[in-house]
Design a protein around this motif. Structure first.
Motif, short mmCIF file in Angstrom:
data_model
loop_
_atom_site.label_atom_id
_atom_site.label_comp_id
_atom_site.label_asym_id
_atom_site.label_seq_id
_atom_site.Cartn_x
_atom_site.Cartn_y
_atom_site.Cartn_z
N ASP A 30 -4.35 5.79 -2.52
CA ASP A 30 -3.59 4.56 -2.29
C ASP A 30 -3.61 3.69 -3.54
O ASP A 30 -4.37 2.73 -3.64
N TYR A 31 -2.77 4.07 -4.50
CA TYR A 31 -2.72 3.29 -5.74
C TYR A 31 -1.27 3.20 -6.20
O TYR A 31 -0.42 4.01 -5.81
N PHE A 32 -1.00 2.22 -7.03
CA PHE A 32 0.33 2.10 -7.65
C PHE A 32 0.26 2.38 -9.15
O PHE A 32 1.26 2.72 -9.76
N ALA B 84 0.83 -1.20 0.00
CA ALA B 84 0.00 0.00 0.00
C ALA B 84 0.87 1.25 0.00
O ALA B 84 2.10 1.17 0.01
N MET B 85 0.19 2.39 0.02
CA MET B 85 0.91 3.67 -0.01
C MET B 85 1.84 3.84 1.19
O MET B 85 2.80 4.58 1.12
N ASN B 86 1.59 3.12 2.26
CA ASN B 86 2.50 3.22 3.41
C ASN B 86 3.84 2.52 3.09
O ASN B 86 4.86 2.86 3.67
N ASP B 87 3.81 1.56 2.17
CA ASP B 87 5.03 0.84 1.79
C ASP B 87 5.80 1.61 0.70
O ASP B 87 7.03 1.62 0.70
N LEU B 88 5.08 2.18 -0.23
CA LEU B 88 5.68 2.93 -1.35
C LEU B 88 4.72 4.10 -1.64
O LEU B 88 3.64 3.90 -2.21
N VAL B 89 5.13 5.28 -1.26
CA VAL B 89 4.20 6.42 -1.30
C VAL B 89 4.33 7.23 -2.60
O VAL B 89 3.54 8.13 -2.85
N ARG B 90 5.32 6.93 -3.43
CA ARG B 90 5.62 7.80 -4.57
C ARG B 90 4.43 8.02 -5.52
O ARG B 90 4.18 9.16 -5.90
N PRO B 91 3.67 6.98 -5.88
CA PRO B 91 2.51 7.28 -6.75
C PRO B 91 1.51 8.22 -6.07
O PRO B 91 1.05 9.18 -6.67
N ALA B 92 1.21 7.96 -4.80
CA ALA B 92 0.23 8.79 -4.09
C ALA B 92 0.74 10.21 -3.93
O ALA B 92 -0.01 11.18 -4.03
#
Ligand code: LLP
Length: 441
Positions: free
Chosen positions: A360-362, A320-328
């Motif tokens: 919260d998206y990739f 989720a965005m907590n793991d990888l926030v760059r897209p969000a």
């Protein structure tokens, strides 16, 4: 260029199957390739071979101890922005004497710790900071090595949230004020100007902004050299990488994509800057983060559900965005590929995490091979500003990290044990002794 490729239809990191790693360590999982880290470091190093130079890896991009150690073993120095990062470098076995300390808000405690560790230089971002460093160095009876950070007022032509070199940004000292501040520094007894520094932004994919900034700064350095025994000029970080992939264009590997071929390379970047900087006769420092770590890591995630709503297909994954926030955070594009290669129809879908936020998206409206519950996906180019920006939002544990070296793979960080998240929290006494209301049947 990186060492994630399909071998017999399965994604591998160097000589290790990503599927096996996910089974052994669970998901979400960051996987880093040591060979890719090393290759990027060496490529940059070689591109600058014509001048005395040093590479200070930007710790903020990936601060895992194993990653720092890989770079320290290659002879890298480090660009740190907090006491925590400096302590990490030391914990990884790095030498604080190779560290430069940047940031507009260095606290007294941070400066004091860095003085004690005898770092290579403080990158000073204001007059008040210069005076604070002088005061603290005086207490220790030292002369602190400093570099003034020049803000050249150049648009880096990158995302607004990662541009740093204009007067609308909080960073550095305006070009016109550098001479005055350098003169001030000369009157202070406990600082000595060791260099000048500049960093205009991140994910810069064109040569021009670097050249424009250098052209502005070089005459200033020439002038300052007359009165100050300058040792180095740091040209900062910011070299962009390829996030767009090749699979859709039919290429076998990411680096064969049309986007990759147009990318500003370390060689182009150096070819432009070396002739401008060489006459300075100074040691040139570089502070790359993303260029070294970005394509050296992926985030592996498992599909939990495929949900169709109207015309849309949502692929709900366990990262989720907590793991990888760059897209969000930056609307950043990350390539997403299935860990087991699939032929057949491509379907437009949104790849989303379970966090309760629409951001919260990739990926949005991304064409992916049809996937189903249980499939593994790899979010590519997640080695920089991935784990280092991860949080516990939604009380989700920080993911595990694995480092791969040839056929070897080892945990570089264990998945966070859930109760650790609230370990430091505490109920005030008055709440503890208040009775809970009886629970309803
Ligand atoms: N030096 C200084 C002073 C910096 O502020 C930075 C990055 C670097 C070097 C390294 O820049 P790089 O070579 O990695 O572009 N979180 C954002 C990027 C923020 C960059 C902040 N400063 C992202 O995920 O795109």
């Amino acid at each position: 260029m990186h060492e994630f490729k399909y071998v017999n239809g399965k994604l591998a990191c160097e000589n290790v199957s990503v599927d096996a790693l996910a089974r052994a360590h669970g998901t979400p999982l960051y996987v880093y390739s040591q060979g890719t880290l090393a290759r990027h470091f060496q490529r940059l190093d070689a591109a600058w071979a014509a001048v005395p130079h040093g590479i200070c890896f930007a710790v903020k991009s990936n601060s895992n101890l194993a990653v720092l150690r890989v770079l320290a073993n290659l002879g890298s120095g480090f660009d740190v922005v907090s006491e925590g990062e400096l302590r990490r470098v030391c914990a990884a076995g790095g030498n604080p004497g190779t560290c430069i300390f940047a940031g507009v808000g260095k606290t007294q405690a941070e400066i004091d710790y860095a003085l004690q560790q005898e770092i290579y230089a403080f990158n000073v971002e204001s007059e008040a900071e210069l005076e604070r460093i002088d005061r603290l160095a005086a207490r220790r009876g030292k002369a602190a090595p400093v570099a003034l950070r020049v803000n050249p007022n150049v648009d880096a032509l990158t995302h607004a949230k990662i541009t740093t070199g204009t007067y609308l940004n909080k960073f550095g000292i305006p070009l016109e004020e550098i001479r005055g501040l350098a003169a001030r520094a000369r009157r202070l007894k406990h600082v000595r100007i060791r260099g000048l520094q500049m960093h205009i932004g991140s994910q810069i994919s064109e040569a021009k902004p670097f050249a424009v900034a250098a052209r502005k700064v070089v005459p200033l350095i020439q002038e300052l050299k007359k009165d100050h025994p300058l040792e180095f000029f740091s040209a900062g970080g910011g070299l962009g990488i390829v996030y767009e992939a090749a699979l859709e264009s039919g290429a076998e590997a990411w680096w064969e994509s049309p986007a990759a071929r147009q990318q500003l390379t370390a060689v182009d970047h150096a070819a432009d800057l070396v002739p401008m900087l060489e006459p300075l006769g100074l040691r040139i420092l570089l502070e790359p983060g993303r260029f070294i770590a970005g394509n050296a890591g992926i985030l592996v995630t498992r599909v939990e559900y495929v949900k169709r709503m109207g015309s849309k297909t949502f692929v709900i994954v366990d990262a989720a965005m907590n793991d990888l926030v760059r897209p969000a955070f930056y609307d950043a594009y990350h390539e997403i590929v299935p860990v087991a290669a699939r032929n057949g129809a491509m379907v437009a879908c949104d790849v989303v995490g379970p966090v309760c936020e629409s951001s919260d998206y990739f990926a949005r409206n991304r064409r992916l091979p049809r996937v189903q519950e249980g499939d593994l996906l790899a979010v590519m180019s997640a080695g920089a500003y991935g784990f280092s920006m991860a949080s516990n939002y939604n009380t989700r544990p920080l993911p595990a990290e694995v480092l791969v070296h040839g056929r070897l793979a080892a945990v570089a960080r264990f998945r966070q044990y859930l109760p650790r998240i609230w370990e430091a929290e505490k109920l005030p006494r008055w709440l503890k002794f208040q009775r809970l209301p009886p629970t309803r049947p």
